[in-house]
Design a protein around this motif. Structure first.
Motif, PDB file in Angstrom:
ATOM      1  N   ARG A  87       0.820  -1.212   0.000  1.00  0.00           N
ATOM      2  CA  ARG A  87       0.000   0.000   0.000  1.00  0.00           C
ATOM      3  C   ARG A  87       0.852   1.258   0.000  1.00  0.00           C
ATOM      4  NH1 ARG A  87      -5.039   0.386  -1.512  1.00  0.00           N
ATOM      5  NH2 ARG A  87      -5.240   2.209  -0.179  1.00  0.00           N
ATOM      6  N   ARG A  88       1.949   1.224   0.726  1.00  0.00           N
ATOM      7  CA  ARG A  88       2.797   2.413   0.771  1.00  0.00           C
ATOM      8  C   ARG A  88       3.454   2.653  -0.593  1.00  0.00           C
ATOM      9  NH1 ARG A  88       2.999   4.933   5.406  1.00  0.00           N
ATOM     10  NH2 ARG A  88       4.673   6.259   4.618  1.00  0.00           N
ATOM     11  N   CYS A  89       3.903   1.600  -1.247  1.00  0.00           N
ATOM     12  CA  CYS A  89       4.475   1.768  -2.585  1.00  0.00           C
ATOM     13  C   CYS A  89       3.416   2.221  -3.583  1.00  0.00           C
ATOM     14  CB  CYS A  89       5.114   0.456  -3.050  1.00  0.00           C
ATOM     15  SG  CYS A  89       6.656   0.052  -2.203  1.00  0.00           S
ATOM     16  N   PHE A  90       2.221   1.708  -3.437  1.00  0.00           N
ATOM     17  CA  PHE A  90       1.103   2.104  -4.291  1.00  0.00           C
ATOM     18  C   PHE A  90       0.857   3.608  -4.168  1.00  0.00           C
ATOM     19  CE2 PHE A  90      -3.463   2.344  -5.379  1.00  0.00           C
ATOM     20  CZ  PHE A  90      -3.498   1.599  -6.546  1.00  0.00           C
ATOM     21  N   ASN A  91       0.905   4.120  -2.952  1.00  0.00           N
ATOM     22  CA  ASN A  91       0.643   5.541  -2.727  1.00  0.00           C
ATOM     23  C   ASN A  91       1.856   6.425  -3.005  1.00  0.00           C
ATOM     24  OD1 ASN A  91      -2.070   5.223  -1.880  1.00  0.00           O
ATOM     25  ND2 ASN A  91      -1.398   4.599   0.155  1.00  0.00           N
ATOM     26  N   LEU A 114       3.288  -3.015  -9.896  1.00  0.00           N
ATOM     27  CA  LEU A 114       2.507  -3.215  -8.676  1.00  0.00           C
ATOM     28  C   LEU A 114       1.433  -4.282  -8.897  1.00  0.00           C
ATOM     29  CD1 LEU A 114       2.248   0.510  -7.602  1.00  0.00           C
ATOM     30  CD2 LEU A 114       3.130  -1.321  -6.141  1.00  0.00           C
ATOM     31  N   ARG A 115       0.790  -4.259 -10.050  1.00  0.00           N
ATOM     32  CA  ARG A 115      -0.193  -5.296 -10.369  1.00  0.00           C
ATOM     33  C   ARG A 115       0.504  -6.651 -10.476  1.00  0.00           C
ATOM     34  NH1 ARG A 115      -2.487  -5.502 -14.841  1.00  0.00           N
ATOM     35  NH2 ARG A 115      -4.688  -5.898 -14.334  1.00  0.00           N
ATOM     36  N   LEU A 116       1.658  -6.649 -11.122  1.00  0.00           N
ATOM     37  CA  LEU A 116       2.414  -7.890 -11.285  1.00  0.00           C
ATOM     38  C   LEU A 116       2.827  -8.471  -9.937  1.00  0.00           C
ATOM     39  CD1 LEU A 116       3.607  -9.659 -13.603  1.00  0.00           C
ATOM     40  CD2 LEU A 116       5.705  -8.325 -13.383  1.00  0.00           C
ATOM     41  N   HIS A 117       3.148  -7.602  -8.987  1.00  0.00           N
ATOM     42  CA  HIS A 117       3.537  -8.046  -7.648  1.00  0.00           C
ATOM     43  C   HIS A 117       2.457  -8.946  -7.032  1.00  0.00           C
ATOM     44  CE1 HIS A 117       5.227  -7.647  -3.537  1.00  0.00           C
ATOM     45  NE2 HIS A 117       3.967  -7.643  -3.180  1.00  0.00           N
ATOM     46  N   LEU A 118       1.196  -8.561  -7.183  1.00  0.00           N
ATOM     47  CA  LEU A 118       0.104  -9.351  -6.621  1.00  0.00           C
ATOM     48  C   LEU A 118      -0.044 -10.701  -7.308  1.00  0.00           C
ATOM     49  CD1 LEU A 118      -2.598  -6.534  -6.302  1.00  0.00           C
ATOM     50  CD2 LEU A 118      -1.226  -7.508  -4.449  1.00  0.00           C
ATOM     51  N   TRP A 119       0.344 -10.786  -8.557  1.00  0.00           N
ATOM     52  CA  TRP A 119       0.145 -11.974  -9.379  1.00  0.00           C
ATOM     53  C   TRP A 119       1.271 -12.989  -9.246  1.00  0.00           C
ATOM     54  CZ3 TRP A 119      -2.397 -15.464 -11.706  1.00  0.00           C
ATOM     55  CH2 TRP A 119      -2.037 -16.067 -12.913  1.00  0.00           C
ATOM     56  N   GLU A 120       2.474 -12.542  -8.976  1.00  0.00           N
ATOM     57  CA  GLU A 120       3.657 -13.395  -9.082  1.00  0.00           C
ATOM     58  C   GLU A 120       3.509 -14.729  -8.343  1.00  0.00           C
ATOM     59  OE1 GLU A 120       6.122 -13.244 -10.943  1.00  0.00           O
ATOM     60  OE2 GLU A 120       6.473 -11.157 -11.486  1.00  0.00           O
ATOM     61  N   HIS A 169      11.745  -7.401 -13.734  1.00  0.00           N
ATOM     62  CA  HIS A 169      10.764  -8.458 -13.466  1.00  0.00           C
ATOM     63  C   HIS A 169      11.278  -9.422 -12.395  1.00  0.00           C
ATOM     64  CE1 HIS A 169       7.323  -8.417 -16.374  1.00  0.00           C
ATOM     65  NE2 HIS A 169       8.068  -7.485 -16.928  1.00  0.00           N
ATOM     66  N   ASN A 170      12.555  -9.769 -12.460  1.00  0.00           N
ATOM     67  CA  ASN A 170      13.120 -10.672 -11.449  1.00  0.00           C
ATOM     68  C   ASN A 170      13.006 -10.081 -10.052  1.00  0.00           C
ATOM     69  OD1 ASN A 170      15.657 -13.001 -12.408  1.00  0.00           O
ATOM     70  ND2 ASN A 170      13.965 -12.303 -13.668  1.00  0.00           N
ATOM     71  N   ALA A 171      13.326  -8.799  -9.917  1.00  0.00           N
ATOM     72  CA  ALA A 171      13.231  -8.150  -8.604  1.00  0.00           C
ATOM     73  C   ALA A 171      11.784  -8.091  -8.132  1.00  0.00           C
ATOM     74  CB  ALA A 171      13.829  -6.743  -8.675  1.00  0.00           C
ATOM     75  N   VAL A 172      10.870  -7.783  -9.048  1.00  0.00           N
ATOM     76  CA  VAL A 172       9.444  -7.737  -8.690  1.00  0.00           C
ATOM     77  C   VAL A 172       8.950  -9.132  -8.286  1.00  0.00           C
ATOM     78  CG1 VAL A 172       7.121  -7.325  -9.596  1.00  0.00           C
ATOM     79  CG2 VAL A 172       8.971  -5.714 -10.111  1.00  0.00           C
ATOM     80  N   THR A 173       9.399 -10.153  -9.016  1.00  0.00           N
ATOM     81  CA  THR A 173       9.024 -11.529  -8.682  1.00  0.00           C
ATOM     82  C   THR A 173       9.502 -11.888  -7.281  1.00  0.00           C
ATOM     83  OG1 THR A 173       9.125 -12.193 -10.998  1.00  0.00           O
ATOM     84  CG2 THR A 173       9.243 -13.948  -9.357  1.00  0.00           C
ATOM     85  N   ASN A 221      10.289  -1.197  -6.768  1.00  0.00           N
ATOM     86  CA  ASN A 221       9.299  -0.289  -7.346  1.00  0.00           C
ATOM     87  C   ASN A 221       9.917   1.024  -7.807  1.00  0.00           C
ATOM     88  OD1 ASN A 221       6.329  -1.333  -7.154  1.00  0.00           O
ATOM     89  ND2 ASN A 221       7.309  -2.022  -5.276  1.00  0.00           N
ATOM     90  N   TYR A 222      11.017   1.413  -7.184  1.00  0.00           N
ATOM     91  CA  TYR A 222      11.735   2.594  -7.675  1.00  0.00           C
ATOM     92  C   TYR A 222      12.311   2.322  -9.063  1.00  0.00           C
ATOM     93  CZ  TYR A 222      14.931   6.557  -7.885  1.00  0.00           C
ATOM     94  OH  TYR A 222      15.587   7.698  -8.284  1.00  0.00           O
ATOM     95  N   CYS A 223      12.768   1.099  -9.302  1.00  0.00           N
ATOM     96  CA  CYS A 223      13.245   0.734 -10.641  1.00  0.00           C
ATOM     97  C   CYS A 223      12.122   0.888 -11.662  1.00  0.00           C
ATOM     98  CB  CYS A 223      13.760  -0.707 -10.657  1.00  0.00           C
ATOM     99  SG  CYS A 223      15.345  -0.937  -9.845  1.00  0.00           S
ATOM    100  N   GLY A 224      10.908   0.431 -11.304  1.00  0.00           N
ATOM    101  CA  GLY A 224       9.777   0.586 -12.205  1.00  0.00           C
ATOM    102  C   GLY A 224       9.463   2.045 -12.482  1.00  0.00           C
TER     103      GLY A 224
END
Length: 638
Positions: free
Chosen positions: A28-32, A125-131, A337-341, A397-400
């Protein structure tokens, strides 16, 4: 007293796994932090619904099927009479997860949404929930994303022939499609037997033979030419073997390493069904066959293969001899993608651990019982894991966010993002540094973090809980172990970073980009944290830069890990600082303070009372509001 039995006695109530969109405070904090308010108001409901949908029984059923029905080569690659076929078979669960990912636009969000530079943070952020629910279909998605980014860049140029533009545009539209019947995934074939990430000894050869390609089409319907280049060779690893196209490296007759696009299938009017009748789709593999599938520790639902290429027709991308430069666009994407995964796996592991702690009771001495949320030791453990995870979340998320800025011009919508945003001339140089740095640091840290999540469930955490797939932390841990290896091992990435910092033409620009970011973000909000916490990121960076400037590349390579870790910890400390300063959240300030104590301070901090420390830990793990409710029940007992 009554004896227990298979169907009587105590049964642990199963934990209830909440929607991580709401339950994961770091998410949530990254989302905001990384999305402007205007985007948040438009997408919040959809992303929350996505967080619910990836936890559905249907999705977990597909995961179980994909894990049980692993990919295989029909007939070991040959028909009953010995003819070469190489047909890959994947399970229904894998195919359904692939359709789910494509239809939900986990790649498309980065391209077809109207949010400009913020399309990328939203995508990841969406991908984070899916991984953690994807059973590794996000591996082809990563290369699909990278291929789309590469083709988009070339379609924006004027150097393409009319035919090349038709071919590239057709592939690009498929790569960003949300229609599973149209959409393509992509492979990325670099690795050969001569070396993993070292492509200097590539043995795959591409021959320019346009006359042999006349009339050869990628599909009967699309009328897309296959391409004038004939590729021959052997690829040691392909982790998207069921993809529809690939981007690969090969040498030309001039011994120039170049990048090529090749569809996986080609139109063949003579193609037959198994029983010898004309094949309705009229296609066959495009000069590629599978020698064998790899037998791996993890990612077992994902078909990874050794491939033989014999007259694989394709198109050169970019200039001859600039293969590494072209493929680097894909590597930037796949490393993010690897970091997000990695964060997605840890986020799910912590979500399960939080849910378990709410339900599990343990002995409290003298016959008393208590929930794990009342255990000061267990909550300290979860708080430390959560605090480290929060830093990794901010980094990935900063990379994104930086990737989005490299693709679109944007004005930072908040003072916090303004402090984290370098001047335009430094965006690409900073991206070149932080992507390999984040991939190395985040993926390496994720493995022990996820192991600790597994351990926090005790023996049940070690089980492959396919009967309750949502509890299967063991599968996540097993799959997570590949992330420090894929797309460059930790040592390879450390070496890449040192090369970038010492590059004779662009090295100083990269160092200046880092320095600008460090100075800008450390002055955010004018809070005197240096005196309070003994934290001096600018001073630490200045000393480190002097050390780097005074030594040549060869001398620094051996210290690559120490240097990368030092830079990563400076960056994470700054991200934590800016995040904490945005709203003065007590739990996030405590995370920042603990990180500084651990990484920068030489003195051991003083502890508060057990009740006060427990309340801090609960706030870090569950968020301030929920922690207060829990603490009202627990603190009087201490």
């Amino acid at each position: 007293m009554q004896p227990s039995g298979a169907n009587k006695g105590f049964f642990q109530p199963p934990p209830i796994l909440p929607n991580q969109f709401y339950d994961d405070v770091s998410f949530r904090r990254c989302f905001n932090l990384f999305l402007p308010f205007s985007v948040i108001t438009e997408v919040e409901a959809e992303v929350a619904a996505l967080g619910r949908d990836v936890l559905s029984d249907e999705v977990f059923g597909w995961i179980t099927d994909a894990e049980r029905n692993k990919p295989y080569i029909k007939g070991s690659g040959r028909d009953a009479f010995g003819r070469l076929q190489g047909e890959l078979v994947t399970g229904e669960g894998w195919r359904e997860l692939q359709k789910f990912g494509l239809s939900r636009g986990f790649v498309a969000t980065g391209y077809d949404t109207p949010y400009g530079a913020f399309s990328r943070p939203l995508q990841y952020l969406r991908l984070h929930l899916w991984e953690a629910s994807s059973a590794n279909v996000t591996c082809p998605s990563a290369m699909q994303d990278g291929a789309a980014a590469l083709l988009r860049r070339h379609l924006a140029s004027r150097r393409l022939s009319e035919t090349e533009r038709i071919v590239f545009d057709d592939a690009y539209r498929r790569l960003i499609s949300r229609d599973p019947s149209v959409a393509w995934t992509s492979g990325q074939w670099m690795t050969e037997r001569t070396g993993g990430s070292d492509v200097s000894q590539t043995e795959t050869i591409a021959l320019y033979q346009p006359e042999d390609a006349e009339g050869a089409l990628a599909s009967r319907e699309g009328k897309i030419p296959l391409g004038p280049w004939s590729v021959h060779g052997f690829k040691w690893f392909s982790s998207a073997t069921d993809s529809n196209m690939t981007i690969l490296l090969a040498r030309t007759s001039k011994d120039r390493l170049s990048t090529f696009l090749a569809p996986m299938r080609r139109h063949d009017p003579k193609a037959k069904t198994m029983t010898g009748h004309p094949k309705s789709d009229g296609t066959r593999l495009n000069g590629v066959w599978i020698q064998r599938l790899k037998n791996k520790l993890g990612t077992q639902s994902l078909p990874t293969a050794e491939l033989v290429l014999e007259d694989m027709r394709g198109w050169m991308i970019g200039e001859e001899g600039r293969g590494i430069n072209e493929i680097s666009t894909i590597l930037t994407i796949t490393r993010i993608h690897n970091a997000v995964t990695a964060c997605g796996y840890v986020g799910r592991g912590l979500g399960i651990a939080r849910a378990y702690a709410r339900r599990r009771e343990v002995g409290a001495g003298r016959g008393a019982r208590m929930k794990l949320t009342e255990s000061t030791l267990h909550m300290r453990t979860l708080a430390n894991l959560t605090a480290e995870y929060h830093g990794l979340m901010l980094m990935s998320n900063y990379c994104g966010y930086m990737l989005g800025l490299s693709e679109h011009e944007a004005t930072p919508p908040t003072s916090a993002l303004a402090a984290l945003t370098p001047p335009a001339q430094y965006i690409d140089p900073l991206l070149r540094i932080i992507v390999p740095l984040a991939k190395a640091y985040v993926c390496k840290a994720a493995v022990p973090l996820l192991y600790s999540c597994m351990e926090s469930l005790g023996g049940v955490g070690y089980l492959v809980n396919e009967e309750q797939e949502y509890l299967n932390v063991a599968r996540l841990y097993r799959d997570c172990c590949v992330l420090p290896i894929w797309e460059g091992t930790t040592d390879v990435l450390c070496t890449d970073m040192i090369r970038a910092l010492k590059h004779p033409k662009t090295g100083k620009q990269s160092l200046n980009a880092l320095e600008t970011f460090i100075k800008s973000s450390s002055s955010f909000n004018d809070e005197d944290v240096v005196k309070r916490y003994g934290w001096d990121p600018v001073g630490k960076w200045t000393a480190l830069r002097t050390y780097i400037d005074e030594r040549d590349q060869a001398a620094l390579v051996g210290e690559g890990r120490e240097i990368l870790w030092d830079v990563a910890e400076i960056i994470i400390s700054l991200l934590l600082f800016v995040d904490a300063a945005t709203d003065q959240n007590d739990a996030v300030k405590e995370i920042f303070r603990r990180f500084i104590d651990d990484k920068f301070s030489k003195e051991k901090r003083m502890r508060d009372t057990p009740a006060e420390e427990l309340q801090k830990d609960l706030a870090i793990v569950y968020g301030v509001e929920e922690a207060e409710a829990v603490a009202r029940e627990i603190v009087p007992k201490l």
